[in-house]
Design a protein around this motif. Structure first.
Motif, PDB file in Angstrom:
ATOM      1  N   GLY A 106     -25.903  13.674 -10.051  1.00 41.29           N
ATOM      2  CA  GLY A 106     -25.906  14.454 -11.289  1.00 41.29           C
ATOM      3  C   GLY A 106     -26.234  13.594 -12.501  1.00 41.29           C
ATOM      4  N   ILE A 107     -25.695  12.397 -12.538  1.00 45.89           N
ATOM      5  CA  ILE A 107     -25.993  11.472 -13.628  1.00 45.89           C
ATOM      6  C   ILE A 107     -27.485  11.142 -13.630  1.00 45.89           C
ATOM      7  N   ALA A 108     -28.027  10.850 -12.454  1.00 41.48           N
ATOM      8  CA  ALA A 108     -29.453  10.515 -12.348  1.00 41.48           C
ATOM      9  C   ALA A 108     -30.324  11.680 -12.811  1.00 41.48           C
ATOM     10  N   GLU A 109     -29.936  12.895 -12.479  1.00 40.50           N
ATOM     11  CA  GLU A 109     -30.694  14.072 -12.913  1.00 40.50           C
ATOM     12  C   GLU A 109     -30.628  14.250 -14.424  1.00 40.50           C
ATOM     13  N   ARG A 147     -20.059   6.058 -17.509  1.00 38.39           N
ATOM     14  CA  ARG A 147     -18.858   5.268 -17.808  1.00 38.39           C
ATOM     15  C   ARG A 147     -17.641   5.806 -17.066  1.00 38.39           C
ATOM     16  N   LEU A 148     -17.526   7.119 -16.999  1.00 37.11           N
ATOM     17  CA  LEU A 148     -16.425   7.716 -16.239  1.00 37.11           C
ATOM     18  C   LEU A 148     -16.536   7.358 -14.755  1.00 37.11           C
ATOM     19  N   SER A 149     -17.745   7.311 -14.244  1.00 40.56           N
ATOM     20  CA  SER A 149     -17.954   6.914 -12.856  1.00 40.56           C
ATOM     21  C   SER A 149     -17.518   5.474 -12.627  1.00 40.56           C
ATOM     22  N   HIS A 150     -17.842   4.590 -13.567  1.00 35.46           N
ATOM     23  CA  HIS A 150     -17.393   3.199 -13.460  1.00 35.46           C
ATOM     24  C   HIS A 150     -15.868   3.110 -13.523  1.00 35.46           C
ATOM     25  N   ASN A 151     -15.277   3.908 -14.401  1.00 35.14           N
ATOM     26  CA  ASN A 151     -13.814   3.936 -14.482  1.00 35.14           C
ATOM     27  C   ASN A 151     -13.211   4.423 -13.174  1.00 35.14           C
ATOM     28  N   GLN A 152     -13.832   5.432 -12.574  1.00 38.80           N
ATOM     29  CA  GLN A 152     -13.354   5.947 -11.295  1.00 38.80           C
ATOM     30  C   GLN A 152     -13.412   4.856 -10.232  1.00 38.80           C
ATOM     31  N   ASP A 153     -14.501   4.094 -10.217  1.00 37.27           N
ATOM     32  CA  ASP A 153     -14.617   2.992  -9.248  1.00 37.27           C
ATOM     33  C   ASP A 153     -13.503   1.963  -9.449  1.00 37.27           C
ATOM     34  N   ALA A 154     -13.233   1.635 -10.703  1.00 40.99           N
ATOM     35  CA  ALA A 154     -12.183   0.646 -11.000  1.00 40.99           C
ATOM     36  C   ALA A 154     -10.807   1.174 -10.602  1.00 40.99           C
ATOM     37  N   LEU A 155     -10.534   2.415 -10.923  1.00 40.95           N
ATOM     38  CA  LEU A 155      -9.249   3.011 -10.542  1.00 40.95           C
ATOM     39  C   LEU A 155      -9.109   3.098  -9.024  1.00 40.95           C
ATOM     40  N   ARG A 156     -10.200   3.420  -8.356  1.00 43.75           N
ATOM     41  CA  ARG A 156     -10.165   3.484  -6.901  1.00 43.75           C
ATOM     42  C   ARG A 156      -9.778   2.117  -6.324  1.00 43.75           C
ATOM     43  N   ALA A 157     -10.384   1.077  -6.839  1.00 41.58           N
ATOM     44  CA  ALA A 157     -10.083  -0.273  -6.347  1.00 41.58           C
ATOM     45  C   ALA A 157      -8.621  -0.635  -6.600  1.00 41.58           C
ATOM     46  N   ARG A 206     -28.897  12.532 -22.698  1.00 47.92           N
ATOM     47  CA  ARG A 206     -28.730  11.093 -22.494  1.00 47.92           C
ATOM     48  C   ARG A 206     -27.292  10.672 -22.807  1.00 47.92           C
ATOM     49  N   ILE A 207     -26.735  11.212 -23.872  1.00 49.85           N
ATOM     50  CA  ILE A 207     -25.344  10.897 -24.230  1.00 49.85           C
ATOM     51  C   ILE A 207     -24.399  11.373 -23.125  1.00 49.85           C
ATOM     52  N   ALA A 208     -24.625  12.592 -22.630  1.00 49.16           N
ATOM     53  CA  ALA A 208     -23.783  13.115 -21.547  1.00 49.16           C
ATOM     54  C   ALA A 208     -23.890  12.226 -20.311  1.00 49.16           C
ATOM     55  N   ALA A 209     -25.113  11.803 -19.984  1.00 42.77           N
ATOM     56  CA  ALA A 209     -25.305  10.929 -18.819  1.00 42.77           C
ATOM     57  C   ALA A 209     -24.584   9.599 -19.011  1.00 42.77           C
ATOM     58  N   GLU A 210     -24.658   9.025 -20.190  1.00 43.10           N
ATOM     59  CA  GLU A 210     -23.990   7.748 -20.451  1.00 43.10           C
ATOM     60  C   GLU A 210     -22.476   7.873 -20.348  1.00 43.10           C
ATOM     61  N   VAL A 211     -21.933   8.962 -20.874  1.00 42.55           N
ATOM     62  CA  VAL A 211     -20.485   9.178 -20.792  1.00 42.55           C
ATOM     63  C   VAL A 211     -20.059   9.366 -19.336  1.00 42.55           C
ATOM     64  N   LEU A 212     -20.817  10.156 -18.597  1.00 48.77           N
ATOM     65  CA  LEU A 212     -20.483  10.370 -17.186  1.00 48.77           C
ATOM     66  C   LEU A 212     -20.614   9.079 -16.383  1.00 48.77           C
TER      67      LEU A 212
END
Length: 72
Positions: A61-64, A13-23, A5-11
């Motif tokens: 991967g996060i969902a899994e 957040r990284l995904s959200h950061n990636q979305d923000a950086l992409r924008a 669960r911790i790994a999923a939460e960290v990933l």
């Protein structure tokens, strides 16, 4: 399992950061393109396409990981 669960939460957040950086990068590419640097924009758009191509796999991967953490 708590670790999954911790790994999923960290990933996630990284995904959200990636979305923000992409924008942000997309906005900068537009600004650069408006000033005539089309080759730079092409390179940036290529990198943005790579982000787009990989985001579904990252989210899956996060969902899994979340599903696996709930089962345990």
């Amino acid at each position: 399992m708590k670790e999954l669960r911790i790994a999923a939460e960290v990933l996630e957040r990284l995904s959200h950061n990636q979305d923000a950086l992409r924008a942000a990068v997309e906005e900068l590419a537009k600004w650069v393109g408006d000033r005539g640097a089309s080759s730079v924009v092409g390179n940036v758009n290529g990198a943005l396409t790579t982000l787009d191509d990989n985001i579904d796999a990252v989210r899956q991967g996060i969902a899994e990981l979340v599903a696996a953490s709930v089962k345990q």
